[in-house]
Design an enzyme around this catalytic site. Structure first.
Site: not given
Length: 231
Positions: A10, A52, A83-84, A196-197
Site C-alpha cells: 500500500m 479509502q 503505510t501511514n 507517507c511512506t
C-alpha cells in the site's frame, strides 16, 4: 532475531523500500551475510484504495486485521504496517493479533522528541493530514502538528496517488513539495514529518530548511532493533 510480520502493498513501491532498508539495517547491525527475517503479506492496493475512496474504513480494517492474523500464523513475532494512512485502522489490526504492533506515528513522534522539537509540519495523504488519527497520536507525545492549507493538501495528495505510488519521480513535484515545506516552516514548523511512506522516494533532508523525519526509515530502524533485541 525475531521474525517481523510486514503488512505491505500500500503501495508496493514503498513496501519495497521498507524491505530493502530492513535488510540493510540487519546487515549493518550483524554484518556478514545476515539479512532480516521477514514474512510479508502484500495486499492488492487497488482494493484498499477503493475502500479509502468510498470511506469504507470498516472493510479496510477487516481486510488488514485478517492479513495480520495470517502473518501471526505464519510465524511473525512483531507486526508492522508499511503505510501511514492505514494506521487509521491500527486498533483493529492490533486487536486481531497477540503479537506487538509497532505504530509508525509513535516512532515518528519519539524521533521528534529526541530532536527536542515541539511543533512539526505533517505531509501525507489527505486522509492522514485531514483526519485526526495521526495528529492525535503525535499530540499524545506532547507535539503540536501543523498541516498545509487546502490547496497544498490537494497537491501533496495528488502527487502521492498519481505519481509516487506508480514509481514516478518528477522534479517539478519535488519543487512543489519544497514550496509546501517552506510555507509550513513560515507558520512555525520546526521539523517536517514525512507521513507517507512514498514521500521518501521524492523528498529528503536536502529539500527542507528544517529537519525531516522520514517515517519509513525510522519505522524500519526501530522494528529491526526490536527484532534484534536492542530494546
Amino acid at each position: 532475531m525475531q521474525t517481523i510480520g510486514v503488512l505491505g502493498g500500500m503501495s508496493w513501491e514503498s513496501s519495497l523500500e521498507w524491505y530493502r532498508l530492513a535488510n540493510e539495517r540487519v546487515r549493518e547491525r550483524l554484518g556478514g551475510h545476515h539479512s532480516a527475517r521477514i514474512v510479508l503479506d502484500s495486499v492488492d492496493f487497488a482494493e484498499v484504495e477503493a475502500m479509502q475512496a468510498r470511506g469504507d474504513w470498516d472493510a479496510a480494517g477487516d481486510l488488514l486485521a485478517d492479513r495480520a492474523r495470517a502473518l501471526e500464523s505464519a510465524g511473525a513475532e512483531l507486526l508492522v504496517l508499511c503505510t501511514n494512512t492505514m494506521h487509521l485502522v491500527a486498533e483493529r489490526i492490533q486487536d486481531a493479533v497477540g503479537i506487538p504492533f509497532l505504530h509508525i506515528a509513535d516512532v515518528a513522534a519519539e524521533a521528534v522528541t529526541r530532536a527536542g522539537l515541539s511543533t512539526v509540519g505533517l505531509l501525507g495523504t489527505a486522509f492522514t493530514m485531514e483526519q485526526p488519527f495521526y495528529r492525535e497520536r503525535v499530540a499524545a507525545h506532547g507535539i503540536r502538528t501543523l498541516v498545509p492549507d487546502a490547496d497544498d493538501r490537494r497537491a501533496v495528495h495528488a502527487i502521492i496517488y498519481d505519481e509516487l505510488v506508480h514509481g514516478e519521480i518528477r522534479e517539478e513535484s519535488r519543487q512543489r513539495y519544497r514550496e509546501v515545506i517552506d510555507r509550513l516552516v513560515a507558520e512555525g514548523a520546526q521539523g517536517i514529518i514525512l507521513g507517507c511512506t512514498e514521500i521518501e522516494l521524492l523528498v529528503s533532508a536536502d529539500d527542507s530548511p528544517v529537519p525531516v523525519f522520514p517515517t519509513t526509515a525510522l519505522h524500519v530502524e526501530v522494528a529491526v532493533d526490536r527484532a534484534l533485541g536492542a530494546d
